[in-house]
Design an enzyme around this catalytic site. Structure first.
Site, PDB file in Angstrom:
ATOM      1  N   MET A 129       9.895  33.361 -12.222  1.00 33.59           N
ATOM      2  CA  MET A 129      10.919  34.032 -11.311  1.00 33.59           C
ATOM      3  C   MET A 129      11.189  35.528 -12.099  1.00 33.59           C
ATOM      4  O   MET A 129      12.309  35.880 -12.201  1.00 33.59           O
ATOM      5  CB  MET A 129      12.376  33.230 -11.475  1.00 33.59           C
ATOM      6  CG  MET A 129      12.214  31.904 -10.900  1.00 33.59           C
ATOM      7  SD  MET A 129      13.432  30.896 -11.331  1.00 33.59           S
ATOM      8  CE  MET A 129      13.578  30.515 -13.343  1.00 33.59           C
ATOM      9  N   LYS A 147      17.472  28.832  -2.382  1.00 32.87           N
ATOM     10  CA  LYS A 147      17.758  30.330  -2.668  1.00 32.87           C
ATOM     11  C   LYS A 147      16.673  31.188  -2.500  1.00 32.87           C
ATOM     12  O   LYS A 147      15.634  30.786  -3.207  1.00 32.87           O
ATOM     13  CB  LYS A 147      18.387  30.101  -4.008  1.00 32.87           C
ATOM     14  CG  LYS A 147      19.671  29.249  -4.442  1.00 32.87           C
ATOM     15  CD  LYS A 147      19.822  29.386  -5.831  1.00 32.87           C
ATOM     16  CE  LYS A 147      21.139  28.286  -6.273  1.00 32.87           C
ATOM     17  NZ  LYS A 147      20.483  26.771  -6.016  1.00 32.87           N
ATOM     18  N   ASP A 205      14.907  22.858  -1.575  1.00 31.03           N
ATOM     19  CA  ASP A 205      14.911  24.479  -1.770  1.00 31.03           C
ATOM     20  C   ASP A 205      14.069  25.039  -1.003  1.00 31.03           C
ATOM     21  O   ASP A 205      13.232  24.527  -0.336  1.00 31.03           O
ATOM     22  CB  ASP A 205      14.617  24.759  -3.229  1.00 31.03           C
ATOM     23  CG  ASP A 205      15.700  24.315  -4.178  1.00 31.03           C
ATOM     24  OD1 ASP A 205      15.294  24.253  -5.275  1.00 31.03           O
ATOM     25  OD2 ASP A 205      16.828  24.207  -3.779  1.00 31.03           O
TER      26      ASP A 205
END
Length: 265
Positions: free
Chosen positions: A179, A64, A43
Site C-alpha cells: 500500500m 476501501k 474488500d
C-alpha cells in the site's frame, strides 16, 4: 453447491484471505466457505474475478480504496457482530492474507470481545505472491536472507512513525512495502537519507496475479520516475533490495497469465 461442500456453523464469522487475486490461488477451504456462507463481507482487494464469483444477494461490499470511498472499520466490526447474532455463517473476505496488514487481528479481537465465535482461514499473502509471479523472490541465498514487510501508508517524516526507515536501511535484506504507491517518493527518500545506496534495485508490481498486472523496475533513485512513466497505481507492492534485480536475468523466460512479462518502464 459443489461436491466438496463444507459444513459451516451458524453465528460464526470466518476471517478468510482470498490470496493475491487469481481465483486459482484461493485455498480449497476458502472456496468451500464462499460457497457455503450465508453472507460475504468483502474488500475491493480480492480482485474482480473472485468478487464476481459471489452471488449478489449474498455479498456486501465494505471495501476501501486509496483516495476513494471508505467503510469505517468500526462499521465493519459492528456489521460482523450483527450478522453473526442473526444466526448467519459469515465470511469476512480480504485480499491476500487477512493477518498481514489486513486488520484481521483487529476484527478477531472485536469478535472475541463481543462473544462471537470465529475461525481464521489463512491465505497466500500478496506480499510474497505478487513479487513471485513477477519473477522476484523475496529471499535469495545470494542476495537476501531476511525480509521485512512494511506498510506504505505512513508518512516517513512524522515524528512518531511506527516504521523505522533508518533501521530498515541498516538491517539489509529485502524490504516489501504494501500500500505504498502514493508515498513512494517519501520512503525512497527516507531510505536514501538513511544511507541506502542509490543504485539499490527496486520493483513495483501492480495488481499482482490480476488481469492486467504491470511491473516497473528501477533503482532507489529512479523508481519514482519509472512509476510515473508506467502509470503504476494502487494496489501495488514495492520490493526494495538486491532481489529486485534478479528479475532481469529471468524475465525473458517468465511465463505469466496475468500481464506483460516485460517491464513497463
Amino acid at each position: 453447491m459443489s461436491d466438496n461442500a463444507i459444513d459451516v456453523d451458524p453465528g460464526t464469522v470466518y476471517l478468510v484471505g482470498s490470496g493475491p487475486g487469481d481465483p486459482d490461488l484461493l485455498t480449497v477451504k476458502a472456496t468451500r466457505l464462499l460457497e457455503a456462507a450465508d453472507v460475504v463481507l468483502h474488500d475491493k482487494l480480492p480482485g474482480p474475478e473472485i468478487i464476481d464469483m459471489l452471488p449478489e444477494d449474498r455479498r456486501e461490499d465494505v471495501g476501501k480504496r486509496a483516495g476513494g470511498e471508505r467503510t469505517p472499520q468500526s462499521e465493519i466490526n459492528e456489521r460482523l457482530v450483527e450478522l453473526a447474532r442473526e444466526g448467519n455463517a459469515v465470511v469476512r473476505l480480504k485480499g491476500g492474507d487477512s493477518f498481514v496488514f489486513g486488520r484481521g487481528g483487529e476484527e478477531a479481537e472485536y469478535l472475541a470481545a463481543h462473544d462471537v465465535p470465529f475461525e481464521v482461514v489463512p491465505a497466500v499473502t500478496s506480499a510474497i505472491a505478487a513479487p513471485a509471479v513477477a519473477g522476484i523472490p523475496v529471499t535469495h541465498r545470494d542476495h537476501a536472507s531476511s525480509v521485512s514487510f512494511v506498510t506504505g501508508h505512513e508518512d516517513p517524516t512524522k515524528e512518531e512513525s511506527a516504521v523505522d526507515w533508518d533501521a530498515l536501511a541498516a538491517t539489509g535484506g529485502t524490504i516489501v512495502v504494501l500500500m505504498g504507491v502514493g508515498r513512494l517518493p517519501d520512503y525512497t527518500e527516507a531510505l536514501l537519507e538513511a544511507g541506502m545506496a542509490p543504485e539499490t534495485p527496486v520493483a513495483l508490481v501492480e495488481r499482482g496475479t490480476w488481469p492486467g498486472q504491470q511491473v516497473a523496475t528501477g533503482t532507489l533513485e529512479t523508481i519514482v520516475d519509472a512509476r510515473d512513466e508506467a502509470g503504476i497505481s494502487p494496489p501495488a507492492i514495492t520490493v526494495i533490495g538486491d532481489v529486485a534485480g534478479t528479475r532481469e536475468s529471468i524475465v525473458d523466460f517468465l511465463q505469466t497469465d496475468y500481464g506483460a512479462a516485460e517491464d513497463e518502464a
